[in-house]
Write a protein that holds these residues in place. Structure first.
Motif: not given
Ligand code: BDP
Length: 698
Positions: A163-164, A205-206, A287, A320, A322, A356, A361-362, A383, A385, A389-390, A697
């Motif tokens: 993921e990512r 984490v998912n 999420e 977490r 988040f 985070k 989100d990052f 945390e 990243q 991702e971004y 994902p």
């Protein structure tokens, strides 16, 4: 004839191992651990016995160039070192001493520490010192990590996807584990140990419940066996509803005795296979993930149940923060604080809350998360990243050292001035026994591990800052460049200059002044500031920028969501007024007219346009800079970097053009004179789709 051929082969091998010629291919596999051209070889002696000490010696024999002194590795309490009376205060379990001295009348270079792990870190520090120009004949290093748990979080799925992840498939070949232990696992552990990283969370984490089944525990145990001699423990992400899915219980309620017993038995089972298992990382009620809130229990109830299961084994839980919920109409940036702040003091003492760096989100830039400093009784894990991702996936050159440094240096003012996030995270501000920092890994099966040479620097910077959060991003960039490209000052200076301007460039071309979350849906690739039709309000970019004809930005003062009230009063006061808010975070906290006068004297709109242009220009400058080292960097890494910079330039321009086209459609303003118009109309940008973008994902 045969002899002649052998000679030729010999010459080729010599040329390859010398590796000095930039023309030779280099696929980046060696990371910051390039073998020495003329290794110190047998000049290394180990006193005492352990696998870890042997590894330390092996590293020196391979990677350390000629040493002026014989090298001795030993634990500090070894009688052989007793005459030296080395200082042990402040060394802890992992701190090292590397010192040129004289032992029993013979000059020697001593590498030591209280544990064999510490000696290993000392060996890597010695190699790093040599490669960055230290004089070994006079070396005197002493260092201990400021943060206890220095952990990489792999968002790796059991089917091999990440993921990512933008560096290929997962490093872990779950299917062939535990029987086949890919040699890359060892190389991975070495690279981490060289930075002092001492923990790896293996799965996303998912999390899937299967990661907690016996076959997958055996696979994790095989990885733990590989990592152990390198001082690294494994951890697993745990799915909160596993007692239902695996244990066939009716509930996962953390206060249910059967659920508690299930987790306890599961922890016992894991520790039978992995005696030094680190513990669990949990994403709960976030999420769509299950969690204690499903049973009207708090996050503390959930965390404490798992903590009780691992506590008898010395394990910990990283829980977490988040969280945000579709049912909560409040500003998403406020929700984690609202949920966790009242729980301070309610967590078991082997729980860390993992937060985070920012409250959303990052993003390329976010103000520091208001939870830092706000939960004095709870160890807070930061945390970060590493996977971008971004910030342009694998292709954009964006050195994250400055981003990490910015958050670590941010002053929460929780106990007066100087209460930095770093001091919260290293446990010193409130005197915590546990302290930790996590980085979402940017590693996959690509030959160069991270998808590009410069992405390796983000892994490197994370590791170095985790060891010592007071190091400067620039110093880290320099030492990384020296170990990665060699010490030619032109190459090093050029690489450092590119790196140090790169993150701000991404901020500029994706959204300056604290704009955030403007990307395409799902895959998060490319611009999508116009997106407004997604089911949950906070999934839409328009939720974050709130641009209309009159102005732009998210009002988080008391006339808006009042998120600023979550900061210490001194910080909140500064953020309450746009004139005292740092301009780099202006639109994160304020909704302002397009004509707002900036410090430069220009209007907000003019200044935004200038920043978009500056972002693209900085990438062009990086391209020009990279050209100047063409003959000094090996062709393989040079060419890949050059090609990626071209991609970055195209995409920076795309972000700029698409964003400006959209903002103009909202504000109706013209571009300042002399500024280039977007290449296409807004409809064109809106029509772009990327169903096959990587890292998404599924
Ligand atoms: C977001 C990612 C998502 C992660 C989530 C998380 O888009 O894939 O699962 O964060 O951190 O950044 O849990």
């Amino acid at each position: 004839m045969l002899k002649k051929r052998l000679l030729t082969i010999g010459a080729c091998v010599a040329a390859l191992t010398i590796g000095a010629s930039p023309a030779l291919a280099n696929d980046g596999y060696n990371l910051w651990l390039a073998p020495a051209a003329s290794p110190s070889g047998a000049n290394v002696r180990v006193i005492g016995q352990s696998e870890t000490l042997e590894r330390a010696a092996g590293e020196l024999r391979r990677d350390l160039g000629a040493s002026p002194l014989p090298i001795i590795l030993a634990k500090i309490d070894d009688p052989a070192l007793s005459t030296l009376r080395l200082p042990t205060a402040g060394l802890g379990e992992e701190g090292y001493i590397v010192r040129a001295t004289s032992l029993d009348g013979h000059p020697a270079l001593i590498v030591t520490g209280k544990t064999d792990r510490a000696v290993l870190y000392g060996a890597f520090a010695l190699i790093r010192a040599q490669k960055t120009g230290a004089n070994l004949a006079a070396i005197d290093l002493q260092s201990a990590p400021k943060i206890g748990l220095r952990v990489l979080n792999h968002w790796d799925n059991l089917d091999g996807s990440v993921e990512r992840g933008y560096a290929g498939q997962s490093l872990w070949d779950w299917w062939t584990l535990p029987d086949f232990k890919d040699p890359r696992y060892t190389d991975y552990a070495r690279a981490n140990a060289a930075l002092g990283i001492n923990g790896i969370v293996l799965n996303n984490v998912n999390a899937k419940p299967e990661s907690l089944t016996a076959p997958y525990i055996a696979k994790a145990a095989a990885l733990a066996d590989v990592f152990r001699p390198w001082g690294i423990r494994v951890y697993l992400s745990a799915r909160f509803s596993a007692p239902i899915e695996l244990g066939h219980l009716k509930t996962a309620d953390p206060l249910d005795p059967e659920v508690q017993a299930w987790w306890k038995a599961k922890a016992d089972e894991i520790y039978r296979e992995i005696p030094d298992f680190g513990g669990f990382l949990v994403k709960a009620n976030s999420e769509g993930q299950p969690g204690p809130r499903d049973y009207h229990r708090s996050h503390a109830d959930g965390a404490n149940m798992l903590a009780a299961a691992v506590a008898p084994h010395g394990g910990i839980v990283m829980w977490r923060a988040f969280v945000y919920a579709e049912t909560d109409p409040d500003d998403r940036a406020k929700q984690a604080y609202t949920e966790f702040h009242p729980l301070d003091g309610k967590f078991a003492d082997n729980v860390l809350v993992q937060v985070k760096n920012g409250a959303i989100d990052f993003q390329p830039r976010e103000p520091f998360h208001p939870l830092f400093g706000a939960m004095p009784k709870t160890p807070m894990m930061l945390e970060l990243q590493l996977t971008k991702e971004y910030l342009g996936f694998a292709t954009h050159l964006a050195y994250l050292g400055p981003l990490f440094e910015e958050v670590l240096d941010a002053d929460t003012q929780a106990k007066g001035k100087g209460s930095t996030v770093a001091k919260v995270v290293d446990g010193s501000l409130y005197g915590h026994r546990l302290s930790g920092i996590a980085g979402v890994a940017n590693v996959g099966r690509d030959r160069d591990w991270s998808g590009s040479t410069f992405n390796q620097a983000n892994w490197y910077a994370f590791g170095r800052l985790a060891w010592d959060p007071t190091l400067s991003a620039e110093k880290i960039a320099r030492e990384w460049a020296q170990q990665t490209f060699g010490t030619d000052p032109l190459v090093v200076d050029t690489a450092v200059r590119m790196m140090m301007s790169s993150r701000e460039a991404v901020v500029d071309y994706t959204g300056p002044f604290g704009l955030a979350h403007l990307m395409g849906t799902g895959h998060h690739y490319g611009p999508g500031p116009w997106i407004s039709d997604l089911a949950r309000p906070e999934w839409n970019p328009v939720y974050y920028h709130k641009a209309d004809k009159a102005g732009i930005g998210f009002d988080r003062t008391k006339t808006g969501s009042n998120a600023i009230a979550q900061y210490e009063p001194a910080v909140a006061r500064m953020l309450a007024d746009p004139r005292t808010t740092p301009e780099s975070e202006l639109l994160w906290f304020h909704h302002l007219p397009w004509g707002w006068k900036m410090k430069s004297g220009r209007t907000l709109w003019e200044e935004m346009v200038a920043h978009y242009d500056r972002g693209v220009a900085t990438v062009a400058q990086m391209q020009a800079d990279w050209q100047t080292v063409k003959d000094k960097v090996d062709a393989e890494r040079w060419q890949k970097t050059a090609s990626y910079l071209q991609i970055q330039h195209n995409e920076a321009k795309w972000w700029r053009d698409a964003s400006l086209a959209y903002w103009m459609s909202v504000n109706g303003l013209p571009l300042p004179s002399g500024v280039a118009a977007p290449e296409h109309d807004l409809a064109w940008y809106k029509a772009q789709e990327f169903p096959l973008a990587p890292g998404h994902p599924h």
